[in-house]
Design an enzyme around this catalytic site. Structure first.
Site, PDB file in Angstrom:
ATOM      1  N   LEU A   1      53.443 -39.267  -3.272  1.00  0.00           N
ATOM      2  CA  LEU A   1      54.617 -39.994  -3.736  1.00  0.00           C
ATOM      3  C   LEU A   1      54.234 -40.713  -5.023  1.00  0.00           C
ATOM      4  O   LEU A   1      53.099 -41.186  -5.154  1.00  0.00           O
ATOM      5  CB  LEU A   1      55.092 -41.016  -2.697  1.00  0.00           C
ATOM      6  CG  LEU A   1      55.758 -40.466  -1.428  1.00  0.00           C
ATOM      7  CD1 LEU A   1      56.049 -41.594  -0.441  1.00  0.00           C
ATOM      8  CD2 LEU A   1      57.045 -39.711  -1.750  1.00  0.00           C
ATOM      9  N   ASP A   2      55.173 -40.804  -5.951  1.00  0.00           N
ATOM     10  CA  ASP A   2      54.902 -41.506  -7.206  1.00  0.00           C
ATOM     11  C   ASP A   2      54.532 -42.958  -6.920  1.00  0.00           C
ATOM     12  O   ASP A   2      54.868 -43.519  -5.876  1.00  0.00           O
ATOM     13  CB  ASP A   2      56.125 -41.473  -8.123  1.00  0.00           C
ATOM     14  CG  ASP A   2      56.434 -40.073  -8.621  1.00  0.00           C
ATOM     15  OD1 ASP A   2      55.527 -39.222  -8.598  1.00  0.00           O
ATOM     16  OD2 ASP A   2      57.584 -39.840  -9.024  1.00  0.00           O
ATOM     17  N   MET A   3      53.884 -43.579  -7.891  1.00  0.00           N
ATOM     18  CA  MET A   3      53.392 -44.938  -7.718  1.00  0.00           C
ATOM     19  C   MET A   3      54.499 -45.919  -7.335  1.00  0.00           C
ATOM     20  O   MET A   3      54.308 -46.800  -6.498  1.00  0.00           O
ATOM     21  CB  MET A   3      52.692 -45.398  -8.986  1.00  0.00           C
ATOM     22  CG  MET A   3      52.018 -46.746  -8.870  1.00  0.00           C
ATOM     23  SD  MET A   3      51.033 -47.109 -10.330  1.00  0.00           S
ATOM     24  CE  MET A   3      50.453 -48.757  -9.926  1.00  0.00           C
TER      25      MET A   3
ATOM     26  N   HIS B   1      58.410 -35.284 -10.344  1.00  0.00           N
ATOM     27  CA  HIS B   1      59.541 -36.195 -10.572  1.00  0.00           C
ATOM     28  C   HIS B   1      60.890 -35.521 -10.305  1.00  0.00           C
ATOM     29  O   HIS B   1      61.885 -35.830 -10.964  1.00  0.00           O
ATOM     30  CB  HIS B   1      59.521 -36.723 -12.009  1.00  0.00           C
ATOM     31  CG  HIS B   1      58.409 -37.703 -12.275  1.00  0.00           C
ATOM     32  ND1 HIS B   1      58.209 -38.266 -13.514  1.00  0.00           N
ATOM     33  CD2 HIS B   1      57.454 -38.220 -11.467  1.00  0.00           C
ATOM     34  CE1 HIS B   1      57.156 -39.081 -13.465  1.00  0.00           C
ATOM     35  NE2 HIS B   1      56.682 -39.074 -12.228  1.00  0.00           N
TER      36      HIS B   1
END
Length: 269
Positions: A109-111, A221
């Protein structure tokens, strides 16, 4: 799990090197099925044999399955020189040499993204969940920057269902998404999924549009790029489910739990 040497098993459990295990067997009360043992070459069956050290039974779990409610501003990695990682949030018992080698993330998962994150030592499960051929659905809770009219919502639903084209980002080229479904969150759903998150509830006003997006791929994304393609922006993102497994709503951001056998079975369905 087949029979294995006791020194190898204990080394995997974080009791040190095989030399350390040999010393441990001399100095501690180590019992196998009620009988004290001293020989590090003894083989045991982790499924049926009972091993205790100083009256504490040793758990020889074959595979670990951990669900975390990922908190924002943590990196989906086991090492990062600048930021806290999701592995940093795990208890010391998960930082044995064996687990540091075998325990890994199932996807990332993105930050700034929160929600359902899986850790496991089971490579077979990981392959199943991340293989493009598996088409495993993942559902995301998306707070959008701009409110959407009912007319545009219907257009978005149709575009996503057909497979929307997204533009390039950073070094990643644009691509056509696979068919995806979007539903629009009710006030009850918004309350439920913001309850255990770091996103301020007061930021979600009456006219704020919140989407529940289900996709079967996970490119760079992707969720954010999909909404950019319909002239909107995701300001908060949380993963709610992977396949049949849903995020435990009792987990606070950064908290985790071992999955039950029933939950693990959901991942293999």
């Amino acid at each position: 799990m087949a029979k294995q040497r006791i020194d190898k098993l204990l080394s995997h459990q974080g009791f040190g090197t095989r030399k350390d295990i040999k010393k441990l067997l001399r100095q501690a009360d180590v019992f196998l099925n009620g009988k004290q043992i001293y020989d590090p070459s003894i083989t045991i069956d982790p499924q049926t044999d009972v091993l205790t050290i100083d009256n504490e039974q040793i758990d020889f779990t074959e595979h670990y399955y951990i669900m975390m409610n990922k908190v924002a501003h943590t990196v989906s990695s086991n090492k990062d020189g600048e930021h806290q990682t999701v592995f940093d949030l795990l208890d010391e018992s998960f930082h044995t040499p064996y687990l540091e080698e075998k325990l890994h993330l199932v996807g990332r998962l993105d930050m700034d993204t929160e929600g359902l994150l899986l850790f496991t030592t089971d490579g077979e499960l990981t392959h199943k969940l991340i293989s493009p051929k598996s088409n495993i659905n993942k559902t995301y809770f998306c707070v959008l920057e701009k409110s959407e009219s009912e007319e545009h919502k219907k257009q978005i639903e149709e575009l996503f269902l057909q497979g929307i084209e997204v533009g390039p980002e950073d070094n990643e080229p644009g691509f056509k998404c696979q068919s995806a479904t979007v539903k629009w969150a009710t006030s009850e759903q918004i309350q439920k999924w913001l309850d255990k998150s770091t996103y301020p509830k007061e930021n979600v006003l009456e006219n704020t549009t919140v989407a529940l997006l289900t996709i079967s791929e996970g490119k760079y994304h992707q969720v954010k790029r999909m909404f950019q393609a319909v002239q909107n922006k995701v300001v908060y993102l949380k993963r709610l489910s992977i396949g049949n497994l849903k995020l435990d709503t009792t987990l606070q951001p950064g908290e985790y739990k071992l999955l039950s056998d029933e939950d693990v079975e959901k991942l293999f369905l």
